[in-house]
Design an enzyme around this catalytic site. Structure first.
Site, mmCIF file in Angstrom:
data_model
loop_
_atom_site.group_PDB
_atom_site.id
_atom_site.type_symbol
_atom_site.label_atom_id
_atom_site.label_comp_id
_atom_site.label_asym_id
_atom_site.label_seq_id
_atom_site.Cartn_x
_atom_site.Cartn_y
_atom_site.Cartn_z
ATOM 1 N N GLY A 155 74.755 -35.083 17.253
ATOM 2 C CA GLY A 155 73.983 -36.156 17.890
ATOM 3 C C GLY A 155 74.798 -36.754 19.026
ATOM 4 O O GLY A 155 75.711 -36.114 19.556
ATOM 5 N N ILE A 157 77.083 -39.171 19.102
ATOM 6 C CA ILE A 157 78.524 -39.348 18.875
ATOM 7 C C ILE A 157 79.205 -37.988 18.733
ATOM 8 O O ILE A 157 80.293 -37.769 19.278
ATOM 9 C CB ILE A 157 78.766 -40.256 17.647
ATOM 10 C CG1 ILE A 157 78.225 -41.669 17.938
ATOM 11 C CG2 ILE A 157 80.258 -40.320 17.303
ATOM 12 C CD1 ILE A 157 78.215 -42.617 16.751
ATOM 13 N N ILE A 234 84.201 -40.105 10.775
ATOM 14 C CA ILE A 234 83.890 -41.362 11.474
ATOM 15 C C ILE A 234 82.419 -41.721 11.250
ATOM 16 O O ILE A 234 81.852 -42.517 11.986
ATOM 17 C CB ILE A 234 84.193 -41.264 12.995
ATOM 18 C CG1 ILE A 234 83.495 -40.038 13.630
ATOM 19 C CG2 ILE A 234 85.688 -41.222 13.245
ATOM 20 C CD1 ILE A 234 83.564 -40.022 15.154
ATOM 21 N N ARG A 236 79.994 -41.925 7.666
ATOM 22 C CA ARG A 236 79.876 -42.823 6.526
ATOM 23 C C ARG A 236 80.614 -42.181 5.361
ATOM 24 O O ARG A 236 80.594 -40.952 5.207
ATOM 25 C CB ARG A 236 78.409 -43.041 6.139
ATOM 26 C CG ARG A 236 77.655 -44.008 7.036
ATOM 27 C CD ARG A 236 78.149 -45.455 6.864
ATOM 28 N NE ARG A 236 77.381 -46.412 7.649
ATOM 29 C CZ ARG A 236 77.700 -46.799 8.882
ATOM 30 N NH1 ARG A 236 78.784 -46.321 9.485
ATOM 31 N NH2 ARG A 236 76.960 -47.686 9.520
ATOM 32 N N GLU A 265 83.437 -49.025 0.636
ATOM 33 C CA GLU A 265 84.185 -49.957 1.483
ATOM 34 C C GLU A 265 84.015 -51.387 0.992
ATOM 35 O O GLU A 265 82.919 -51.738 0.554
ATOM 36 C CB GLU A 265 83.671 -49.845 2.929
ATOM 37 C CG GLU A 265 83.996 -48.504 3.534
ATOM 38 C CD GLU A 265 83.462 -48.334 4.956
ATOM 39 O OE1 GLU A 265 83.170 -49.340 5.626
ATOM 40 O OE2 GLU A 265 83.348 -47.186 5.381
ATOM 41 N N HIS A 283 87.442 -48.879 9.217
ATOM 42 C CA HIS A 283 86.126 -48.809 9.883
ATOM 43 C C HIS A 283 86.165 -49.467 11.274
ATOM 44 O O HIS A 283 85.476 -50.458 11.526
ATOM 45 C CB HIS A 283 85.038 -49.437 9.010
ATOM 46 C CG HIS A 283 83.678 -48.889 9.296
ATOM 47 N ND1 HIS A 283 82.745 -48.618 8.330
ATOM 48 C CD2 HIS A 283 83.089 -48.541 10.468
ATOM 49 C CE1 HIS A 283 81.641 -48.137 8.888
ATOM 50 N NE2 HIS A 283 81.825 -48.090 10.192
HETATM 51 C C1 GLV Z 1 79.137 -48.552 12.501
HETATM 52 O O1 GLV Z 1 79.613 -47.857 11.650
HETATM 53 C C2 GLV Z 1 77.786 -48.424 12.944
HETATM 54 O O2 GLV Z 1 76.990 -47.771 12.257
HETATM 55 O O3 GLV Z 1 77.451 -48.953 13.996
#
Ligand code: GLV
Length: 317
Positions: A155, A157, A234, A236, A265, A283
């Site tokens: 996607g 990111i 990075i 979840r 978390e 995070h």
């Molecule tokens: C952070 O982890 C977000 O989802 O923006």
């Protein structure tokens, strides 16, 4: 004035705008399921974030037509909100895509580099006064430039990480994505997760969280990695089987892991914290001043649009 609940402190300029338009209540701790149910009945709009438990149970408890019409989530990921249950109760959900793509990709590269080059370990050594000086074999890590980068979830990111790898570090890029995806730079889509795990030197996870991707990177996927492979998450925490990852790291079956996210978390298992071959961040993906302000602005703009009777631009349900 309509009542708006903001569940955590956000950038001051955005908070001021919110206060000019709404009767704002500012909370400071994650909302439990019961808190969420109560808030749905007490406010016209809510600006929540990760850690607030807007589960199906919270919506059920709030009743058929809650006072709240919109959850303008602060964050691109919204697996802490049951968006389908929200829709069934007439509550719009919005998120904050795009504005955090670069910051999050930068944290992906930070973790990749820091893990490969043993930066966390080195830093701990210097701070503890344990460094004995330069030596040809001191602190040897893994070379990054030219190694194969594997992206899980191509996607926004994922593509931003891939671009950094390709253009910045001459890395051949492979990726696993459930649907067919073409990108405008050299990168090869592989058939299945196993091929991705087995073919990459660095695996970076950038898929959304939630039930669809829970434990996507399981024991078998980890077993397919090269012994010198490094895993970076990075996305979840729930996307990785954390217990299986700890076992693989402890046994040295993979070389290391760089993690920004965790299954529960802010709990980070003691066994993970004891490992030298991983870099652990709290995070920080979107945590730049500029990005966090842009996220707050986007969340508020969606809420303003909704309360003015316009479609919220980033509606997800
Ligand atoms: C952070 O982890 C977000 O989802 O923006």
């Amino acid at each position: 004035m309509k009542k708006l609940l903001i569940t955590r402190h956000i950038a001051e300029p955005v908070l001021e705008q919110a206060r000019a338009r709404f009767d704002v209540t500012l909370a400071s701790a994650p909302l439990s399921v019961d808190d969420c149910a109560e808030a749905l009945g007490a406010y016209d709009a809510i600006l929540p974030t990760l850690g607030d438990d807007f589960t199906a149970g919270a919506f059920a408890k709030a009743g058929a037509n809650p006072r709240c019409g919109i959850l303008g989530n602060f964050g691109v990921g919204y697996s802490h909100i049951d968006a389908a249950a929200a829709a069934a109760h007439g509550v719009a959900v919005t998120n904050t895509p795009d504005v955090l793509t670069d910051a999050t990709a930068d944290i992906g590269m930070t973790l990749l580099l820091a893990t490969a080059r043993r930066a966390g370990e080195g830093e701990r050594m210097v701070r503890a006064g344990r460094w004995g000086g330069f030596g040809p074999k001191v602190g040897l890590g893994t070379h990054v430039t030219g190694k194969t980068l594997g992206i899980i979830g191509m996607g926004r990111i994922g593509q931003a990480v891939a671009r950094r790898g390709h253009f910045g570090f001459a890395m051949p890029v492979i990726y696993f994505n459930r649907s067919q995806k073409t990108v405008d730079f050299p990168a090869r889509q592989v058939e299945n997760l196993h091929d991705l795990m087995a073919g990459a030197d660095f695996v970076v996870i950038t898929v959304p969280g939630g039930a669809a991707n829970a434990k996507l990177v399981d024991r078998d996927a980890l077993a397919a990695m090269k012994p010198e492979g490094i895993l970076v998450n990075i996305a979840r925490g729930e996307v990785v089987d954390e217990a299986a990852l700890i076992e693989a790291l402890e046994a040295g079956r993979i070389a290391g892991a760089g993690l920004d996210v965790y299954e529960h978390e802010p709990h980070v298992p003691e066994r993970l914290r004891a490992l030298e071959n991983c870099v652990l961040l709290p995070h920080l993906g979107s945590a730049t001043v500029e990005t966090r302000q842009a996220m707050a602005q986007m969340a508020l703009d969606n809420i303003i649009a909704f309360t003015e009777g316009r479609p919220p631009p980033q509606k997800v349900n």
